[in-house]
Design a protein around this motif. Sequence first.
Motif, mmCIF file in Angstrom:
data_model
loop_
_atom_site.group_PDB
_atom_site.id
_atom_site.type_symbol
_atom_site.label_atom_id
_atom_site.label_comp_id
_atom_site.label_asym_id
_atom_site.label_seq_id
_atom_site.Cartn_x
_atom_site.Cartn_y
_atom_site.Cartn_z
ATOM 1 N N ARG A 154 -9.231 -5.502 -8.025
ATOM 2 C CA ARG A 154 -9.561 -6.370 -9.127
ATOM 3 C C ARG A 154 -8.249 -7.303 -9.285
ATOM 4 N NH1 ARG A 154 -13.969 -5.094 -12.296
ATOM 5 N NH2 ARG A 154 -15.006 -3.129 -11.767
ATOM 6 N N GLY A 155 -7.113 -7.251 -8.620
ATOM 7 C CA GLY A 155 -6.070 -7.940 -9.021
ATOM 8 C C GLY A 155 -5.063 -7.011 -9.698
ATOM 9 N N LEU A 156 -3.795 -7.227 -9.436
ATOM 10 C CA LEU A 156 -2.801 -6.512 -9.757
ATOM 11 C C LEU A 156 -2.116 -7.325 -11.350
ATOM 12 C CD1 LEU A 156 -0.900 -5.219 -6.808
ATOM 13 C CD2 LEU A 156 -2.508 -3.819 -8.201
ATOM 14 N N PRO A 157 -1.565 -6.874 -12.157
ATOM 15 C CA PRO A 157 -1.090 -7.555 -13.308
ATOM 16 C C PRO A 157 0.665 -7.839 -12.740
ATOM 17 C CG PRO A 157 -1.113 -5.184 -13.780
ATOM 18 C CD PRO A 157 -1.665 -5.415 -12.430
ATOM 19 N N LEU A 158 0.636 -8.496 -11.779
ATOM 20 C CA LEU A 158 2.040 -8.857 -11.407
ATOM 21 C C LEU A 158 2.065 -10.350 -10.927
ATOM 22 C CD1 LEU A 158 2.211 -5.633 -8.948
ATOM 23 C CD2 LEU A 158 3.801 -6.115 -11.170
ATOM 24 N N GLY A 159 3.294 -10.890 -11.221
ATOM 25 C CA GLY A 159 3.365 -12.187 -10.746
ATOM 26 C C GLY A 159 3.663 -12.283 -9.258
ATOM 27 N N ALA A 160 3.388 -13.687 -8.662
ATOM 28 C CA ALA A 160 3.317 -13.847 -7.272
ATOM 29 C C ALA A 160 4.968 -13.765 -6.875
ATOM 30 C CB ALA A 160 2.542 -15.290 -7.068
ATOM 31 N N GLY A 161 5.037 -13.310 -5.657
ATOM 32 C CA GLY A 161 6.215 -13.465 -5.043
ATOM 33 C C GLY A 161 7.155 -12.632 -5.419
ATOM 34 N N ARG A 162 6.973 -11.354 -6.127
ATOM 35 C CA ARG A 162 7.812 -10.608 -6.798
ATOM 36 C C ARG A 162 8.316 -9.589 -5.865
ATOM 37 N NH1 ARG A 162 6.069 -7.167 -12.417
ATOM 38 N NH2 ARG A 162 8.001 -5.955 -12.449
ATOM 39 N N TYR A 163 7.941 -9.467 -4.749
ATOM 40 C CA TYR A 163 8.593 -8.193 -3.962
ATOM 41 C C TYR A 163 8.890 -8.628 -2.533
ATOM 42 C CZ TYR A 163 6.504 -5.189 -7.655
ATOM 43 O OH TYR A 163 6.194 -4.758 -8.664
ATOM 44 N N ALA A 164 10.220 -7.784 -2.430
ATOM 45 C CA ALA A 164 10.836 -8.199 -0.969
ATOM 46 C C ALA A 164 9.979 -7.105 0.111
ATOM 47 C CB ALA A 164 12.197 -7.888 -0.967
ATOM 48 N N GLY A 165 9.305 -6.323 -0.302
ATOM 49 C CA GLY A 165 8.676 -5.513 0.394
ATOM 50 C C GLY A 165 7.272 -4.698 -0.041
ATOM 51 N N VAL A 166 6.270 -4.209 0.810
ATOM 52 C CA VAL A 166 5.096 -3.556 0.352
ATOM 53 C C VAL A 166 5.120 -2.422 1.164
ATOM 54 C CG1 VAL A 166 2.453 -3.487 -0.111
ATOM 55 C CG2 VAL A 166 4.023 -5.506 -0.678
ATOM 56 N N VAL A 167 4.843 -1.324 0.843
ATOM 57 C CA VAL A 167 4.507 -0.159 1.557
ATOM 58 C C VAL A 167 3.378 0.535 1.008
ATOM 59 C CG1 VAL A 167 6.952 0.306 2.192
ATOM 60 C CG2 VAL A 167 5.750 1.285 0.052
ATOM 61 N N SER A 168 2.482 1.226 1.842
ATOM 62 C CA SER A 168 1.586 2.127 1.485
ATOM 63 C C SER A 168 1.064 3.144 2.682
ATOM 64 C CB SER A 168 0.116 1.218 1.490
ATOM 65 O OG SER A 168 -0.888 1.811 1.088
ATOM 66 N N ALA A 169 0.852 4.334 1.912
ATOM 67 C CA ALA A 169 0.517 5.665 2.948
ATOM 68 C C ALA A 169 -0.788 6.434 2.670
ATOM 69 C CB ALA A 169 1.568 6.320 3.029
ATOM 70 N N GLY A 170 -1.848 6.047 3.430
ATOM 71 C CA GLY A 170 -2.855 6.892 3.153
ATOM 72 C C GLY A 170 -4.020 6.200 2.411
ATOM 73 N N THR A 171 -3.893 5.079 1.903
ATOM 74 C CA THR A 171 -4.671 4.471 1.122
ATOM 75 C C THR A 171 -5.793 3.555 1.798
ATOM 76 O OG1 THR A 171 -3.252 4.296 -0.766
ATOM 77 C CG2 THR A 171 -4.935 2.583 -0.637
ATOM 78 N N PHE A 172 -5.463 3.292 3.054
ATOM 79 C CA PHE A 172 -6.387 2.362 3.817
ATOM 80 C C PHE A 172 -7.083 3.507 4.894
ATOM 81 C CE2 PHE A 172 -3.281 -0.982 2.948
ATOM 82 C CZ PHE A 172 -4.230 -1.763 2.085
ATOM 83 N N THR A 173 -7.938 4.389 4.344
ATOM 84 C CA THR A 173 -8.480 5.312 5.011
ATOM 85 C C THR A 173 -10.091 5.319 4.773
ATOM 86 O OG1 THR A 173 -8.384 7.561 5.591
ATOM 87 C CG2 THR A 173 -8.180 7.112 3.391
ATOM 88 N N HIS A 174 -10.711 6.426 5.067
ATOM 89 C CA HIS A 174 -12.127 6.530 5.118
ATOM 90 C C HIS A 174 -12.419 6.436 3.428
ATOM 91 C CE1 HIS A 174 -13.407 7.323 9.266
ATOM 92 N NE2 HIS A 174 -12.208 8.278 9.347
#
Length: 211
Positions: free
Chosen positions: A112-132
Amino acid sequence: MTDERTPDVDAAYGLDGPQAAKRLYEGWAETYDHDFAAANGYRSPGVVAAAYAAAGGAGPVLDMGAGTGLVGEALAKLGVGPVDATDLSPGMLEVARGKGVYRELIAADVLRGLPLGAGRYAGVVSAGTFTHGHVGPEALDELLRVAAPGALFVLTVHDGIFGPAGFEAKLTALRGRITGLSTALERIYAPGSPSPHADDTMLVVTFRKAP
Protein backbone atom coordinates in the motif's frame (compact mmCIF):
# COMPACT_ATOMS: atom_id res chain seq x y z
CA MET A 1 -12.09 -11.70 13.81
CA THR A 2 -9.28 -13.90 15.06
CA ASP A 3 -7.06 -16.36 13.25
CA GLU A 4 -7.53 -19.72 14.95
CA ARG A 5 -4.61 -21.44 13.31
CA THR A 6 -1.58 -22.30 15.44
CA PRO A 7 1.23 -19.93 14.48
CA ASP A 8 3.77 -21.99 12.56
CA VAL A 9 5.34 -22.22 9.12
CA ASP A 10 2.46 -24.20 7.63
CA ALA A 11 -0.01 -21.54 8.75
CA ALA A 12 2.29 -18.81 7.43
CA TYR A 13 2.66 -20.51 4.04
CA GLY A 14 -1.13 -20.73 3.78
CA LEU A 15 -1.88 -17.04 4.32
CA ASP A 16 -4.31 -15.46 1.89
CA GLY A 17 -3.84 -11.73 2.36
CA PRO A 18 -2.47 -8.93 4.53
CA GLN A 19 -5.16 -9.11 7.22
CA ALA A 20 -4.65 -12.84 7.69
CA ALA A 21 -0.90 -12.23 7.90
CA LYS A 22 -1.33 -9.50 10.47
CA ARG A 23 -3.53 -11.70 12.67
CA LEU A 24 -1.16 -14.64 12.50
CA TYR A 25 1.97 -12.68 13.29
CA GLU A 26 0.35 -10.68 16.08
CA GLY A 27 -0.32 -14.00 17.78
CA TRP A 28 3.18 -15.31 17.08
CA ALA A 29 5.22 -12.29 18.14
CA GLU A 30 6.06 -13.23 21.72
CA THR A 31 7.14 -16.81 20.95
CA TYR A 32 8.58 -16.42 17.44
CA ASP A 33 12.26 -16.09 18.34
CA HIS A 34 12.37 -19.05 20.71
CA ASP A 35 9.74 -21.46 19.39
CA PHE A 36 10.41 -20.93 15.70
CA ALA A 37 13.75 -19.29 14.89
CA ALA A 38 15.98 -20.80 17.58
CA ALA A 39 14.17 -24.13 17.78
CA ASN A 40 14.40 -24.73 14.05
CA GLY A 41 17.82 -23.32 13.25
CA TYR A 42 16.39 -20.52 11.09
CA ARG A 43 19.31 -19.22 9.03
CA SER A 44 17.78 -16.52 6.82
CA PRO A 45 18.38 -13.43 9.00
CA GLY A 46 22.05 -14.22 9.60
CA VAL A 47 22.64 -15.09 5.96
CA VAL A 48 21.14 -11.78 4.80
CA ALA A 49 23.12 -9.71 7.28
CA ALA A 50 26.38 -11.46 6.42
CA ALA A 51 25.80 -11.03 2.68
CA TYR A 52 24.96 -7.34 3.14
CA ALA A 53 28.10 -6.66 5.15
CA ALA A 54 30.30 -8.73 2.82
CA ALA A 55 29.11 -6.69 -0.17
CA GLY A 56 30.15 -3.47 1.55
CA GLY A 57 26.65 -2.45 2.61
CA ALA A 58 26.30 0.50 4.94
CA GLY A 59 23.54 2.48 6.62
CA PRO A 60 20.98 3.78 6.66
CA VAL A 61 19.29 0.46 5.93
CA LEU A 62 15.60 -0.47 5.65
CA ASP A 63 14.73 -3.92 6.99
CA MET A 64 11.50 -4.83 5.18
CA GLY A 65 9.35 -7.44 6.90
CA ALA A 66 11.56 -7.03 9.95
CA GLY A 67 9.35 -9.07 12.26
CA THR A 68 10.94 -9.44 15.69
CA GLY A 69 14.20 -7.88 14.54
CA LEU A 70 16.44 -10.87 13.84
CA VAL A 71 18.08 -9.22 10.82
CA GLY A 72 18.58 -6.00 12.76
CA GLU A 73 20.29 -7.92 15.55
CA ALA A 74 22.59 -9.63 13.07
CA LEU A 75 23.45 -6.35 11.33
CA ALA A 76 24.19 -4.68 14.67
CA LYS A 77 26.67 -7.43 15.54
CA LEU A 78 28.43 -6.70 12.23
CA GLY A 79 28.56 -2.98 12.93
CA VAL A 80 26.07 -1.98 10.24
CA GLY A 81 23.66 0.85 10.98
CA PRO A 82 21.53 2.78 11.43
CA VAL A 83 18.72 0.38 10.53
CA ASP A 84 14.98 1.13 10.32
CA ALA A 85 12.37 -1.63 10.53
CA THR A 86 9.07 -1.93 8.72
CA ASP A 87 6.53 -4.71 9.15
CA LEU A 88 2.80 -5.30 8.83
CA SER A 89 2.54 -6.45 12.46
CA PRO A 90 2.79 -3.88 15.28
CA GLY A 91 3.14 -6.75 17.75
CA MET A 92 6.23 -8.10 16.01
CA LEU A 93 7.71 -4.60 15.89
CA GLU A 94 7.17 -4.18 19.63
CA VAL A 95 9.33 -7.25 20.20
CA ALA A 96 11.91 -5.77 17.82
CA ARG A 97 11.82 -2.47 19.73
CA GLY A 98 12.92 -4.23 22.89
CA LYS A 99 16.15 -5.31 21.22
CA GLY A 100 17.34 -1.74 20.82
CA VAL A 101 18.84 -2.27 17.37
CA TYR A 102 16.53 -0.09 15.25
CA ARG A 103 16.48 3.68 14.79
CA GLU A 104 12.84 3.75 13.70
CA LEU A 105 9.99 1.22 13.55
CA ILE A 106 7.29 1.65 10.91
CA ALA A 107 4.10 -0.44 10.94
CA ALA A 108 3.00 -0.43 7.30
CA ASP A 109 1.96 -2.58 4.34
CA VAL A 110 4.62 -2.26 1.65
CA LEU A 111 2.02 -3.07 -1.01
CA ARG A 112 0.00 0.00 0.00
CA GLY A 113 3.08 2.21 0.08
CA LEU A 114 5.51 3.08 2.85
CA PRO A 115 5.25 6.43 4.68
CA LEU A 116 8.83 7.23 3.73
CA GLY A 117 10.49 9.71 1.45
CA ALA A 118 12.09 8.69 -1.84
CA GLY A 119 15.79 7.86 -1.92
CA ARG A 120 16.13 7.64 1.84
CA TYR A 121 18.14 4.44 2.23
CA ALA A 122 21.62 3.26 1.27
CA GLY A 123 20.42 -0.31 1.48
CA VAL A 124 17.38 -2.57 1.78
CA VAL A 125 17.36 -6.02 3.35
CA SER A 126 14.65 -8.61 3.84
CA ALA A 127 14.65 -12.17 5.20
CA GLY A 128 11.71 -14.55 4.98
CA THR A 129 9.15 -12.09 3.64
CA PHE A 130 9.18 -13.18 -0.01
CA THR A 131 7.79 -16.65 0.52
CA HIS A 132 4.62 -18.72 0.20
CA GLY A 133 1.51 -16.74 1.14
CA HIS A 134 3.38 -13.51 1.76
CA VAL A 135 4.58 -10.54 -0.30
CA GLY A 136 4.93 -10.77 -4.08
CA PRO A 137 7.42 -9.19 -6.48
CA GLU A 138 5.28 -6.07 -6.92
CA ALA A 139 6.79 -4.83 -3.63
CA LEU A 140 10.12 -4.30 -5.34
CA ASP A 141 8.92 -1.08 -6.99
CA GLU A 142 8.16 0.52 -3.62
CA LEU A 143 11.45 -0.65 -2.17
CA LEU A 144 13.32 0.84 -5.10
CA ARG A 145 11.48 4.11 -4.57
CA VAL A 146 12.75 4.53 -1.01
CA ALA A 147 16.29 3.47 -1.93
CA ALA A 148 18.96 5.92 -2.97
CA PRO A 149 20.77 5.53 -6.32
CA GLY A 150 23.41 2.83 -5.88
CA ALA A 151 21.67 1.35 -2.82
CA LEU A 152 22.47 -2.28 -2.05
CA PHE A 153 19.64 -4.83 -1.85
CA VAL A 154 19.95 -8.25 -0.20
CA LEU A 155 16.67 -10.18 -0.14
CA THR A 156 15.69 -13.80 0.35
CA VAL A 157 13.11 -15.40 -1.93
CA HIS A 158 11.84 -18.91 -1.22
CA ASP A 159 13.17 -21.11 -3.99
CA GLY A 160 9.74 -22.66 -4.54
CA ILE A 161 8.16 -19.37 -5.59
CA PHE A 162 11.00 -17.59 -7.38
CA GLY A 163 9.73 -18.56 -10.82
CA PRO A 164 6.06 -19.39 -10.21
CA ALA A 165 5.27 -16.19 -8.27
CA GLY A 166 6.94 -13.95 -10.84
CA PHE A 167 10.14 -12.90 -9.05
CA GLU A 168 12.38 -14.09 -11.86
CA ALA A 169 10.30 -12.26 -14.46
CA LYS A 170 10.12 -9.09 -12.33
CA LEU A 171 13.87 -8.94 -11.84
CA THR A 172 14.34 -9.37 -15.57
CA ALA A 173 11.88 -6.54 -16.21
CA LEU A 174 13.83 -4.30 -13.80
CA ARG A 175 16.97 -4.39 -15.92
CA GLY A 176 17.98 -0.81 -16.43
CA ARG A 177 16.73 0.10 -12.95
CA ILE A 178 19.02 -2.36 -11.15
CA THR A 179 22.61 -3.50 -11.66
CA GLY A 180 24.84 -6.36 -10.52
CA LEU A 181 22.04 -8.89 -10.04
CA SER A 182 23.15 -12.19 -8.54
CA THR A 183 21.46 -15.10 -6.78
CA ALA A 184 22.85 -17.71 -4.42
CA LEU A 185 21.03 -20.83 -3.26
CA GLU A 186 21.08 -21.37 0.51
CA ARG A 187 19.35 -23.58 3.06
CA ILE A 188 16.67 -21.79 5.07
CA TYR A 189 17.31 -23.99 8.11
CA ALA A 190 20.48 -25.39 9.61
CA PRO A 191 21.34 -29.04 8.94
CA GLY A 192 19.54 -31.28 11.41
CA SER A 193 16.65 -28.85 11.89
CA PRO A 194 13.50 -30.53 13.28
CA SER A 195 11.32 -28.32 11.06
CA PRO A 196 9.01 -30.21 8.68
CA HIS A 197 10.41 -27.81 6.08
CA ALA A 198 14.03 -28.51 7.00
CA ASP A 199 15.08 -29.08 3.40
CA ASP A 200 13.54 -25.87 2.02
CA THR A 201 15.91 -23.58 0.18
CA MET A 202 15.99 -19.87 -0.61
CA LEU A 203 17.63 -17.66 -3.16
CA VAL A 204 19.67 -14.83 -1.69
CA VAL A 205 19.08 -12.08 -4.27
CA THR A 206 21.63 -9.26 -4.38
CA PHE A 207 21.63 -6.18 -6.61
CA ARG A 208 22.02 -2.42 -6.53
CA LYS A 209 19.65 0.31 -7.58
CA ALA A 210 21.04 1.84 -10.75
CA PRO A 211 22.82 5.17 -10.27
